[in-house]
Write a protein that holds these residues in place. Sequence first.
Motif, PDB file in Angstrom:
ATOM      1  N   THR A   1      -6.381  91.865  34.661  1.00 25.33           N
ATOM      2  CA  THR A   1      -4.961  91.566  34.573  1.00 25.33           C
ATOM      3  C   THR A   1      -4.260  92.483  33.588  1.00 25.33           C
ATOM      4  OG1 THR A   1      -5.400  89.867  32.904  1.00 25.33           O
ATOM      5  CG2 THR A   1      -5.292  89.157  35.196  1.00 25.33           C
ATOM      6  N   ASN A   2      -3.130  93.026  34.040  1.00 25.78           N
ATOM      7  CA  ASN A   2      -2.264  93.858  33.212  1.00 25.78           C
ATOM      8  C   ASN A   2      -2.980  95.056  32.609  1.00 25.78           C
ATOM      9  OD1 ASN A   2       0.179  92.272  33.519  1.00 25.78           O
ATOM     10  ND2 ASN A   2      -0.883  90.710  32.316  1.00 25.78           N
TER      11      ASN A   2
ATOM     12  N   ALA B   1      -2.827  90.248  37.494  1.00 27.67           N
ATOM     13  CA  ALA B   1      -1.857  89.239  37.089  1.00 27.67           C
ATOM     14  C   ALA B   1      -0.832  88.920  38.173  1.00 27.67           C
ATOM     15  CB  ALA B   1      -1.147  89.695  35.816  1.00 27.67           C
TER      16      ALA B   1
ATOM     17  N   THR C   1      -6.810  88.818  24.082  1.00 32.64           N
ATOM     18  CA  THR C   1      -6.153  89.157  25.351  1.00 32.64           C
ATOM     19  C   THR C   1      -4.627  89.066  25.207  1.00 32.64           C
ATOM     20  OG1 THR C   1      -6.297  86.876  26.175  1.00 32.64           O
ATOM     21  CG2 THR C   1      -8.151  88.354  26.660  1.00 32.64           C
TER      22      THR C   1
ATOM     23  N   GLY D   1      -1.360  89.017  28.176  1.00 35.79           N
ATOM     24  CA  GLY D   1      -2.006  88.770  29.464  1.00 35.79           C
ATOM     25  C   GLY D   1      -2.978  89.837  29.889  1.00 35.79           C
ATOM     26  N   LYS D   2      -3.376  90.712  28.978  1.00 31.57           N
ATOM     27  CA  LYS D   2      -4.348  91.766  29.300  1.00 31.57           C
ATOM     28  C   LYS D   2      -5.738  91.188  29.156  1.00 31.57           C
ATOM     29  CE  LYS D   2      -1.343  95.493  27.680  1.00 31.57           C
ATOM     30  NZ  LYS D   2      -1.191  96.593  26.703  1.00 31.57           N
ATOM     31  N   SER D   3      -6.509  91.157  30.257  1.00 37.39           N
ATOM     32  CA  SER D   3      -7.799  90.473  30.204  1.00 37.39           C
ATOM     33  C   SER D   3      -8.662  90.857  31.396  1.00 37.39           C
ATOM     34  CB  SER D   3      -7.574  88.952  30.213  1.00 37.39           C
ATOM     35  OG  SER D   3      -8.795  88.250  30.099  1.00 37.39           O
TER      36      SER D   3
ATOM     37  N   CYS E   1     -10.908  89.170  34.520  1.00 34.90           N
ATOM     38  CA  CYS E   1     -10.569  88.016  35.338  1.00 34.90           C
ATOM     39  C   CYS E   1     -11.623  87.837  36.425  1.00 34.90           C
ATOM     40  CB  CYS E   1      -9.174  88.196  35.938  1.00 34.90           C
ATOM     41  SG  CYS E   1      -8.369  86.637  36.409  1.00 34.90           S
TER      42      CYS E   1
ATOM     43  N   CYS F   1      -6.409  83.627  33.441  1.00 32.23           N
ATOM     44  CA  CYS F   1      -6.707  84.915  32.811  1.00 32.23           C
ATOM     45  C   CYS F   1      -5.564  85.442  31.965  1.00 32.23           C
ATOM     46  CB  CYS F   1      -7.040  85.944  33.892  1.00 32.23           C
ATOM     47  SG  CYS F   1      -8.369  85.441  34.998  1.00 32.23           S
ATOM     48  N   THR F   2      -4.356  84.924  32.155  1.00 32.15           N
ATOM     49  CA  THR F   2      -3.192  85.503  31.476  1.00 32.15           C
ATOM     50  C   THR F   2      -2.603  84.566  30.425  1.00 32.15           C
ATOM     51  OG1 THR F   2      -1.709  84.677  33.209  1.00 32.15           O
ATOM     52  CG2 THR F   2      -2.604  86.898  33.491  1.00 32.15           C
TER      53      THR F   2
END
Length: 267
Positions: A38-39, A169, A206, A209-211, A213, A241-242
Amino acid sequence: MTALVLLLSLVFAAAFANNNQTTTKISLEDLPVGTFITNGYPAPEGKAPYIVSLLIRTDNSNSAAIGSGIIIGNTWVLTAAHCLTTDYVDIHYGSTWRVNGQYHHSVRKENFIRHHLWPDTNGNDIGLIRTPHVDFTPTVNKVNLPSFSQQNELFENWWAVACGWGGQANGQLADWLQCVDLQIMSNNECSKTYGNLPNGILCVGTPDGKSTCGGDSGGPLVTHDNPILVGVTSFGSAEGCTVGHPAGFTRVTAHLDWIREHSGIAY
């Protein structure tokens, strides 16, 4: 305390209601399914030559789960133990497009080695795949493990990159390998979210929302400076995840002896 969920299980289709895991199964005709890191950002070709795409498959089934693995030697791929519970895997090498690498090998479960303490104790979600020999090139190559002199290094506050083909995301399906830069946190900080954690688990923050997933399981966490593999993607928050909860990895330095015992690889 926040519940955690293995990131592979998010890409299976049948739900296992009895153990509170939301899982999804996909047909090969429907690939891609799930979503991605995500992101993050699309990886330039050659960004992570050590990552392989895994199709995790069962005999007599036209369905598969998606995961990742990490090349650590000419005949060895490291991954999460929970990626190695089926009959065989298709390993796609030199992938930037998911499951469309430069070449692939099918490897059966007789060549899987799961950590003997998984899943009974946390921090042992790690496994090895013995593979046919692969030659190294600019787009298919190993990543170094930490040295035994770094066995007690926690890497707190170090920056690292995680890559994979898991959840994105915006919910849009992408075909290209995604990466995200994340900072390693202390287990004391991570325990505020998940409760007491053993040394075998490593967490990253994170923000925004950077993660990792669903679908990123088994993928690499590699330090920015002097690149070495410090984590294997394992779990995330059951809340999504975000949401900003830490992402969890199996700590490689906690398993250097185990890796050396089974593969002969050590630094």
